[in-house]
Design a protein around this motif. Sequence first.
Motif, PDB file in Angstrom:
ATOM      1  N   GLY A 113      41.161  28.926  41.236  1.00 53.01           N
ATOM      2  CA  GLY A 113      41.573  30.323  41.269  1.00 53.01           C
ATOM      3  C   GLY A 113      41.054  31.007  42.512  1.00 53.01           C
ATOM      4  O   GLY A 113      40.181  30.495  43.212  1.00 53.01           O
ATOM      5  N   ARG A 114      41.625  32.193  42.777  1.00 52.42           N
ATOM      6  CA  ARG A 114      41.152  33.007  43.896  1.00 52.42           C
ATOM      7  C   ARG A 114      41.454  34.462  43.603  1.00 52.42           C
ATOM      8  O   ARG A 114      42.341  34.781  42.819  1.00 52.42           O
ATOM      9  N   SER A 115      40.706  35.314  44.268  1.00 53.51           N
ATOM     10  CA  SER A 115      40.938  36.753  44.162  1.00 53.51           C
ATOM     11  C   SER A 115      40.655  37.390  45.519  1.00 53.51           C
ATOM     12  O   SER A 115      39.894  36.857  46.321  1.00 53.51           O
ATOM     13  N   LEU A 127      36.958  34.252  37.040  1.00 52.23           N
ATOM     14  CA  LEU A 127      37.168  33.357  38.185  1.00 52.23           C
ATOM     15  C   LEU A 127      36.085  32.289  38.224  1.00 52.23           C
ATOM     16  O   LEU A 127      36.377  31.093  38.372  1.00 52.23           O
TER      17      LEU A 127
END
Length: 132
Positions: A113-115, A127
């Motif tokens: 995942g990424r943000s 995350l």
Amino acid sequence: MNRGQFATFAIMTSLIAAISAPPAMAANRHLFSGDAFSAAQKQNARILVDISATWCPTCRAQNPIVNALMDEAGNENVVIFDVDFDTQKDVVRYFNARAQSTLIAFRGPNETGRSVGDTDPESIASLVQSTQ
């Protein structure tokens, strides 16, 4: 200099030193290096890549959230690699990051995942949990 002036001087000097000091780094934070990142991936480690800039207020807001998460049970083995958005452009391009305040989670070689620009403690915690 009288006692009152000295006391005021001492307090002001302490405050300036505290404000100027770099933020404390959690024990599991490391400056990014390709070799260390590859080694962590080969060990199937839980990894968080933190791409930030010193001038970025969002990055400054994320830092204590990430550090607090690392103090929670179950997260002590997460390895954080810090990437400087301004001075490590080749690494920023490698991760295809378009902005500072980017957090990228991995379990070993797999991105989980990424943000970008997120300062919500719950979503950052999600995350980090994606690395399990």
